[in-house]
Design a protein around this motif. Structure first.
Motif, PDB file in Angstrom:
ATOM      1  N   ALA A 210       0.723  -0.770   0.095  1.00  0.00           N
ATOM      2  CA  ALA A 210       0.347   0.019  -0.036  1.00  0.00           C
ATOM      3  C   ALA A 210       0.609   1.394   0.283  1.00  0.00           C
ATOM      4  O   ALA A 210       0.509   2.361  -0.965  1.00  0.00           O
ATOM      5  N   VAL A 211       1.847   1.469   0.542  1.00  0.00           N
ATOM      6  CA  VAL A 211       2.878   2.474   0.620  1.00  0.00           C
ATOM      7  C   VAL A 211       3.375   1.932  -0.209  1.00  0.00           C
ATOM      8  O   VAL A 211       3.649   3.281  -1.228  1.00  0.00           O
ATOM      9  N   LEU A 212       4.018   1.726  -0.902  1.00  0.00           N
ATOM     10  CA  LEU A 212       4.794   1.965  -2.375  1.00  0.00           C
ATOM     11  C   LEU A 212       3.945   2.059  -3.741  1.00  0.00           C
ATOM     12  O   LEU A 212       3.994   3.067  -3.903  1.00  0.00           O
ATOM     13  N   ALA A 213       2.548   1.859  -3.681  1.00  0.00           N
ATOM     14  CA  ALA A 213       1.527   1.482  -3.919  1.00  0.00           C
ATOM     15  C   ALA A 213       1.201   3.310  -4.088  1.00  0.00           C
ATOM     16  O   ALA A 213       0.955   3.833  -5.304  1.00  0.00           O
ATOM     17  N   SER A 214       0.517   3.605  -3.129  1.00  0.00           N
ATOM     18  CA  SER A 214       0.199   5.215  -2.885  1.00  0.00           C
ATOM     19  C   SER A 214       1.231   6.556  -3.164  1.00  0.00           C
ATOM     20  O   SER A 214       1.225   7.172  -4.305  1.00  0.00           O
ATOM     21  N   GLU A 215       2.400   6.463  -3.037  1.00  0.00           N
ATOM     22  CA  GLU A 215       3.877   6.453  -3.458  1.00  0.00           C
ATOM     23  C   GLU A 215       3.885   6.451  -5.247  1.00  0.00           C
ATOM     24  O   GLU A 215       4.392   7.445  -5.787  1.00  0.00           O
ATOM     25  N   PHE A 216       3.916   5.927  -5.747  1.00  0.00           N
ATOM     26  CA  PHE A 216       3.719   6.084  -6.828  1.00  0.00           C
ATOM     27  C   PHE A 216       2.478   6.500  -8.057  1.00  0.00           C
ATOM     28  O   PHE A 216       3.632   7.201  -8.136  1.00  0.00           O
ATOM     29  N   ILE A 217       1.481   6.619  -7.213  1.00  0.00           N
ATOM     30  CA  ILE A 217       0.620   7.203  -7.204  1.00  0.00           C
ATOM     31  C   ILE A 217       0.366   8.873  -7.603  1.00  0.00           C
ATOM     32  O   ILE A 217       0.950   9.804  -8.301  1.00  0.00           O
ATOM     33  N   LEU A 218       0.560   9.326  -6.270  1.00  0.00           N
ATOM     34  CA  LEU A 218       0.835  10.939  -6.530  1.00  0.00           C
ATOM     35  C   LEU A 218       1.941  10.689  -4.628  1.00  0.00           C
ATOM     36  O   LEU A 218       1.179  10.468  -3.700  1.00  0.00           O
ATOM     37  N   SER A 219       3.120  11.589  -4.639  1.00  0.00           N
ATOM     38  CA  SER A 219       4.234  11.418  -3.675  1.00  0.00           C
ATOM     39  C   SER A 219       4.943  12.632  -3.876  1.00  0.00           C
ATOM     40  O   SER A 219       4.940  12.761  -5.071  1.00  0.00           O
ATOM     41  N   THR A 220       5.525  13.203  -2.981  1.00  0.00           N
ATOM     42  CA  THR A 220       6.450  13.624  -3.448  1.00  0.00           C
ATOM     43  C   THR A 220       7.794  13.035  -2.883  1.00  0.00           C
ATOM     44  O   THR A 220       8.896  13.950  -2.858  1.00  0.00           O
ATOM     45  N   ARG A 221       8.069  11.926  -2.545  1.00  0.00           N
ATOM     46  CA  ARG A 221       8.973  11.078  -1.432  1.00  0.00           C
ATOM     47  C   ARG A 221       8.706  10.241  -1.636  1.00  0.00           C
ATOM     48  O   ARG A 221       7.522   9.397  -1.959  1.00  0.00           O
ATOM     49  N   GLY A 222       9.754   8.475  -0.844  1.00  0.00           N
ATOM     50  CA  GLY A 222       9.417   7.426  -1.265  1.00  0.00           C
ATOM     51  C   GLY A 222      10.435   7.032  -1.860  1.00  0.00           C
ATOM     52  O   GLY A 222      10.304   7.524  -3.076  1.00  0.00           O
ATOM     53  N   VAL A 223      10.500   5.362  -1.766  1.00  0.00           N
ATOM     54  CA  VAL A 223      11.002   4.938  -3.257  1.00  0.00           C
ATOM     55  C   VAL A 223       9.888   4.397  -4.236  1.00  0.00           C
ATOM     56  O   VAL A 223      10.394   4.720  -5.184  1.00  0.00           O
ATOM     57  N   GLY A 224       8.738   4.443  -3.672  1.00  0.00           N
ATOM     58  CA  GLY A 224       7.338   4.283  -4.808  1.00  0.00           C
ATOM     59  C   GLY A 224       8.318   5.466  -5.711  1.00  0.00           C
ATOM     60  O   GLY A 224       8.203   4.979  -6.613  1.00  0.00           O
ATOM     61  N   HIS A 225       7.996   6.656  -5.073  1.00  0.00           N
ATOM     62  CA  HIS A 225       8.616   7.560  -5.618  1.00  0.00           C
ATOM     63  C   HIS A 225       9.649   7.933  -6.583  1.00  0.00           C
ATOM     64  O   HIS A 225       9.631   8.679  -7.979  1.00  0.00           O
ATOM     65  N   PHE A 226      10.540   7.322  -6.026  1.00  0.00           N
ATOM     66  CA  PHE A 226      12.171   7.208  -6.606  1.00  0.00           C
ATOM     67  C   PHE A 226      11.725   6.619  -8.109  1.00  0.00           C
ATOM     68  O   PHE A 226      12.006   7.076  -9.014  1.00  0.00           O
ATOM     69  N   ILE A 227      11.066   5.088  -8.017  1.00  0.00           N
ATOM     70  CA  ILE A 227      11.262   4.504  -8.875  1.00  0.00           C
ATOM     71  C   ILE A 227       9.882   4.931 -10.205  1.00  0.00           C
ATOM     72  O   ILE A 227      10.862   5.291 -10.949  1.00  0.00           O
ATOM     73  N   SER A 228       9.102   5.677  -9.895  1.00  0.00           N
ATOM     74  CA  SER A 228       7.882   6.278 -10.303  1.00  0.00           C
ATOM     75  C   SER A 228       8.812   7.260 -11.473  1.00  0.00           C
ATOM     76  O   SER A 228       8.612   7.752 -12.548  1.00  0.00           O
ATOM     77  N   THR A 229       9.400   8.411 -10.821  1.00  0.00           N
ATOM     78  CA  THR A 229      10.211   9.455 -11.089  1.00  0.00           C
ATOM     79  C   THR A 229      11.284   8.835 -12.212  1.00  0.00           C
ATOM     80  O   THR A 229      11.617   9.436 -13.344  1.00  0.00           O
ATOM     81  N   ALA A 230      11.956   7.715 -11.517  1.00  0.00           N
ATOM     82  CA  ALA A 230      13.089   7.548 -12.865  1.00  0.00           C
ATOM     83  C   ALA A 230      12.536   6.926 -14.093  1.00  0.00           C
ATOM     84  O   ALA A 230      13.248   6.966 -15.126  1.00  0.00           O
ATOM     85  N   TYR A 231      11.165   6.116 -13.882  1.00  0.00           N
ATOM     86  CA  TYR A 231      10.032   5.482 -15.037  1.00  0.00           C
ATOM     87  C   TYR A 231       9.616   7.156 -15.997  1.00  0.00           C
ATOM     88  O   TYR A 231      10.296   7.029 -17.261  1.00  0.00           O
ATOM     89  N   ALA A 232       9.064   8.499 -15.627  1.00  0.00           N
ATOM     90  CA  ALA A 232       8.997   9.175 -16.154  1.00  0.00           C
ATOM     91  C   ALA A 232       9.899   9.843 -16.735  1.00  0.00           C
ATOM     92  O   ALA A 232       9.487  10.115 -17.393  1.00  0.00           O
ATOM     93  N   GLY A 233      10.794  10.002 -16.292  1.00  0.00           N
ATOM     94  CA  GLY A 233      12.510  10.178 -16.852  1.00  0.00           C
ATOM     95  C   GLY A 233      13.580   9.727 -17.488  1.00  0.00           C
ATOM     96  O   GLY A 233      14.631  10.368 -18.351  1.00  0.00           O
ATOM     97  N   PHE A 234      13.354   8.593 -18.014  1.00  0.00           N
ATOM     98  CA  PHE A 234      13.722   7.342 -18.700  1.00  0.00           C
ATOM     99  C   PHE A 234      14.803   6.762 -18.346  1.00  0.00           C
ATOM    100  O   PHE A 234      16.070   6.358 -18.790  1.00  0.00           O
ATOM    101  N   MET A 235      15.157   7.326 -16.789  1.00  0.00           N
ATOM    102  CA  MET A 235      16.436   6.710 -15.711  1.00  0.00           C
ATOM    103  C   MET A 235      16.281   4.896 -15.831  1.00  0.00           C
ATOM    104  O   MET A 235      15.966   5.622 -14.802  1.00  0.00           O
ATOM    105  N   SER A 236      16.453   4.781 -16.235  1.00  0.00           N
ATOM    106  CA  SER A 236      16.016   2.573 -16.774  1.00  0.00           C
ATOM    107  C   SER A 236      17.135   2.623 -15.612  1.00  0.00           C
ATOM    108  O   SER A 236      16.570   1.464 -14.590  1.00  0.00           O
ATOM    109  N   VAL A 237      18.577   2.906 -15.319  1.00  0.00           N
ATOM    110  CA  VAL A 237      19.236   2.143 -14.506  1.00  0.00           C
ATOM    111  C   VAL A 237      18.370   2.194 -12.956  1.00  0.00           C
ATOM    112  O   VAL A 237      18.546   1.427 -11.743  1.00  0.00           O
ATOM    113  N   ASP A 238      18.399   3.684 -12.982  1.00  0.00           N
ATOM    114  CA  ASP A 238      17.400   4.112 -11.441  1.00  0.00           C
ATOM    115  C   ASP A 238      16.366   3.276 -10.962  1.00  0.00           C
ATOM    116  O   ASP A 238      16.124   2.599 -10.077  1.00  0.00           O
ATOM    117  N   MET A 239      15.719   3.164 -12.205  1.00  0.00           N
ATOM    118  CA  MET A 239      14.467   2.629 -12.226  1.00  0.00           C
ATOM    119  C   MET A 239      14.460   0.951 -11.621  1.00  0.00           C
ATOM    120  O   MET A 239      13.759   0.690 -10.632  1.00  0.00           O
TER     121      MET A 239
END
Lengths: 269, 273
Positions: A210-239
């Motif tokens: 639940a924490v990771l899914a929420s961070e994926f959808i809308l958040s400003t911090r967290g590992v889910g947010h990190f993966i989501s931002t990396a995905y959106a920014g085409f940083m596949s190594v980070d993702m």
């Protein structure tokens, strides 16, 4: 019994310790090594540095770098860990309390049981946007969603555990005139403990999800947010490094929880 | 693991004996709606819509062709991913479950994969399949297929050995044994799996649509967050709950029917010492 008796169909379950001369653990190792090797070789040679896939070794290297990066640790990993711990603790307390309430009061049992049984059919994450508008993109909506998502499974198991006291044990407790607190401490909780542990283990896994899914959808911090931002920014190594870390942490944490649960669960001894 | 715990016959029996009539549940529903309504009236804010505002917004949205198209998109993808997850998971799980050695090889790996939060893997679906219904549906399928596979495999492992020996002595082939012996034995667990898989699949689809859907109810929810239209969000949540509950109740009914027909029967009176 040796398998491969001539003419015996495979479904007969003539159990065997080996297939192709190898035991089960060796086959498991081969399957895991083949899967990891296939990812490594595909990423390295077939896709050759494209965005879609990175080699496993690169994922592991980047994950190791992230683990010593203070920015990642404080902004993302610590944030997600705190969210998981707080929501899981709240879910465990609420779940056990509700389970006890439902056990002691049949009215509450009849009132809550139908909602508990349909809870996981309704995608609870649909509520997350509503909570974001009310509370903002901070910790609160994530904690509320994660606590609700994991408390239900703890409640269900706790109430089943409290209901599992054998009738003869109940009669014995009455015969020796145990007080209410003695009954709860010496009979009810020990009897319910294996079910509570099973519920808490699931609740822990649900909190992480639940924490990771929420961070994926809308958040400003967290590992889910990190993966989501990396995905959106085409940083596949980070993702992929983020996914690698989450997978590794989940496997280790659940294994530790399983080991602790096996130690506490008297039914397994 | 969750799915297995919830599908376990002993847990189900215990749940059923604990359940009761619906009066108190209706009281809770009534109180919840009343508290929502009163809270919205007291707050008197655009952030907290009343239930009737939410329902009116839902009706307004349902009158728009683009919203109806989103609802149908979600339903279409849900039906496709759910049916494929249920069929693939049940068949592959049952085929594996009747082979003990390969069960010992594969099931620990499947449990380990099931431990990893599936939600972290969904960017991979979008990287390979692109944004849209194909990736959302594939992720929903992935969310549902593993629990179904584990339930079917564990159920098939529990098929009584005597029945399989009888089939072998009658020279029943590997494929014919499935409909004749294995399916009837695993049907109650598979029926419970169908119910649980539906929840996992729908959850996976809504989360995927919220994250990167090009249409669908999840994407509509996030669009309304950007526009801060709370009454529309609340109305859509009500719609999603209804879309989830109707099939869930049908599947619960189906599970009871299957359990009554194929489940273990009580021993005849006097058969126990």
């Amino acid at each position: 019994m040796r398998a491969g008796r001539r003419g015996a169909p495979g479904y007969l379950r003539l159990d065997r310790s080996r297939a192709g001369g190898l035991p089960a653990w060796a086959w498991r190792t081969i399957i895991v090594a083949a899967a990891l090797g296939a990812v490594e070789l595909t990423a390295r040679f077939a896709l050759d540095g494209s965005y879609e896939l990175v080699p496993i070794t690169t994922m592991a290297e980047r994950a190791a770098e992230l683990l010593v990066d203070p920015g990642f640790l404080t902004q993302h990993l610590l944030w997600s860990s705190v969210s998981v711990l707080v929501s899981f603790t709240a879910a465990a307390v609420i779940g056990i309390a509700l389970g006890y309430l439902m056990h002691g009061h049949p009215w509450w049992n009849r009132a809550l049981r139908p909602y508990l049984s349909v809870f996981y059919a309704v995608p609870i994450f649909a509520l997350y946007p509503l909570l974001v508008v009310v509370f903002g993109t901070g910790l609160m909506p994530i904690l509320l969603i994660a606590t609700a998502f994991s408390a239900v499974v703890v409640t269900t198991h706790a109430s089943l555990g409290f209901a599992s006291v054998p009738q003869n044990v109940d009669k014995l407790a009455t015969a020796v005139r145990t007080s209410r607190s003695q009954y709860v401490r010496l009979v009810l909780f020990p009897a319910a403990l294996p079910d509570i542990i099973a519920g808490a283990r699931l609740g822990f896994a649900y909190s992480i999800t639940a924490v990771l899914a929420s961070e994926f959808i809308l958040s400003t911090r967290g590992v889910g947010h990190f993966i989501s931002t990396a995905y959106a920014g085409f940083m596949s190594v980070d993702m992929y490094a983020g996914i690698f870390l989450v997978a590794a942490f989940s496997l280790v944490l659940i294994a530790v929880v399983d080991r602790a649960a096996a130690h506490l669960d008297w039914r397994r001894r | 693991m969750t799915a297995l715990a919830e599908a376990s016959p002993s847990l189900k029996r215990r749940t059923r004996t604990i359940g009761g009539r619906g009066g108190p549940a209706l009281v809770v529903a009534f109180v919840a709606v009343a508290v929502w309504w009163a809270g919205a009236v007291v707050a008197d804010s655009a952030v907290v819509p009343t239930p009737d505002q939410s329902l009116r917004s839902l009706v307004t949205e349902l009158a728009q062709p683009s919203f109806r198209a989103s609802v149908f998109d979600t339903l279409r993808v849900l039906v496709q991913s759910y049916l494929s997850a249920a069929v693939v998971g049940a068949v592959v799980g049952a085929l594996l479950g009747v082979r003990p050695f390969w069960s010992r090889v594969a099931l620990p790996l499947a449990y380990a994969v099931n431990t990893v939060p599936k939600v972290t893997l969904f960017p991979i679906f979008f990287v390979f399949l692109g944004l849209g219904n194909l990736s959302c549906g594939s992720f929903a399928f992935f969310s549902g297929v593993l629990p179904m596979f584990l339930i079917a495999a564990e159920a098939a492992r529990g098929v009584p050995q005597a029945q399989l020996k009888l089939a072998a002595s009658l020279r029943v082939g590997d494929l014919r044994v499935l409909p004749m012996v294995v399916w009837p034995a695993v049907m109650p667990a598979v029926a419970a799996g169908l119910r649980l898989t539906f929840g996992f699949t729908f959850l996976g689809l809504i989360v995927a649509e919220m994250f990167a859907g090009s249409s669908g109810l999840g994407q509509q929810l996030l669009r309304n967050v950007a526009l801060a239209r709370m009454e529309y969000i609340a109305g859509e949540i009500v719609l999603i709950a209804l879309l989830a509950l109707v099939p869930f109740l049908l599947l619960t009914w189906l599970e009871r029917r299957i359990s009554d027909r194929f489940g273990p029967r009580p021993a005849p009176r006097g058969s126990r010492p």
